[in-house]
Design a protein around this motif. Sequence first.
Motif, short mmCIF file in Angstrom:
data_model
loop_
_atom_site.label_atom_id
_atom_site.label_comp_id
_atom_site.label_asym_id
_atom_site.label_seq_id
_atom_site.Cartn_x
_atom_site.Cartn_y
_atom_site.Cartn_z
N ALA A 3 0.84 -1.19 0.00
CA ALA A 3 0.00 0.00 0.00
C ALA A 3 0.87 1.24 0.00
N LEU A 4 0.49 2.24 -0.77
CA LEU A 4 1.31 3.45 -0.85
C LEU A 4 1.09 4.31 0.38
N PHE A 5 2.15 5.03 0.77
CA PHE A 5 2.07 5.94 1.90
C PHE A 5 1.34 7.21 1.47
N THR A 6 0.03 7.15 1.34
CA THR A 6 -0.72 8.30 0.84
C THR A 6 -0.50 9.54 1.70
N ALA A 7 -0.65 9.37 3.00
CA ALA A 7 -0.48 10.52 3.88
C ALA A 7 0.95 11.04 3.88
N GLN A 96 -8.83 -8.12 2.34
CA GLN A 96 -7.67 -7.57 3.03
C GLN A 96 -7.24 -6.22 2.41
N THR A 97 -7.44 -6.07 1.11
CA THR A 97 -7.16 -4.78 0.48
C THR A 97 -8.06 -3.70 1.07
N LYS A 98 -9.34 -4.01 1.23
CA LYS A 98 -10.28 -3.05 1.81
C LYS A 98 -9.90 -2.73 3.25
N ALA A 99 -9.52 -3.74 4.03
CA ALA A 99 -9.14 -3.51 5.43
C ALA A 99 -7.91 -2.61 5.51
N ALA A 103 -7.68 1.16 7.11
CA ALA A 103 -6.69 1.52 8.13
C ALA A 103 -5.93 2.77 7.70
N GLU A 104 -5.60 2.88 6.41
CA GLU A 104 -4.90 4.06 5.91
C GLU A 104 -5.76 5.32 6.07
N LYS A 105 -7.05 5.20 5.72
CA LYS A 105 -7.93 6.37 5.81
C LYS A 105 -8.08 6.85 7.24
#
Length: 251
Positions: A3-7, A96-99, A103-105
């Motif tokens: 997952a990319l570090f969006t924040a 798991q992608t959704k989870a 978590a990122e959001k």
Amino acid sequence: MRALFTAVFTFALSTAALIGRAEEQNAPAAPEGPPEQHSTIRGTPPADLEGRWLTVASVELPRQQGIATTAELWEITREGDQLVLKMQLFGLPDGQTKALEEAEKSKQAWRPSAEDIAEIAAAWGTRPDADLRLATIENEVIGRDCFDDELKRDPKTRDAVWVVRQRQHFRPSAAPTIRHIHVYSALKTNDSGYVGNYATAIIAAAPLPIPVAFDGTFQAYRLSPAPAPAPARAKGFLARLADLFAGCGRH
């Protein structure tokens, strides 16, 4: 799938965004397709690293913005007497992608359950590879017997049983991102696999490259059974001589 570090990108790369867009427009087209991956093995990493792994790393964002989580899928195989680490680019199953996205959001750490691990293991390789605009991935696996002075001095790595240093180089189309560097320092085993310290650096394009570094922790979850130990076998003179000269620079 990582997952990319969006924040993190929002915080660290905003000042380079305009420059990056201009560079992307002027950059020559880069070859498409999966990145080249290379492994370097130094010393004697634990034999039980062979297999499939989910690594989940978490870092604290600046100004108390919460937690950023990244996940990678590793496959460590044995070619001859050497381990080879390859980062798999296919994604996690939908659940798991959704989870992970949730978590990122919410800026919270993601800790997969035993059911999550079983589903990821069962779905291995069933999703298409994602195009992360990566050109090359350099994986360096280092056993404790071959730590260099830097690893021995750093409090995050000096007590590790193994270290993986990973350098991800991006294609020009990924501007302003140039490179990611990840350092996984496994401190001990647990029921799921290994746990330890994690450090990452994002290097972005600007008039001069801007490195932004973060520290955190990681958990490596085993997705396949540990390999059975190989039976001990006496080595001949030439084999022992080769081991003597191989030292910490074996590939």
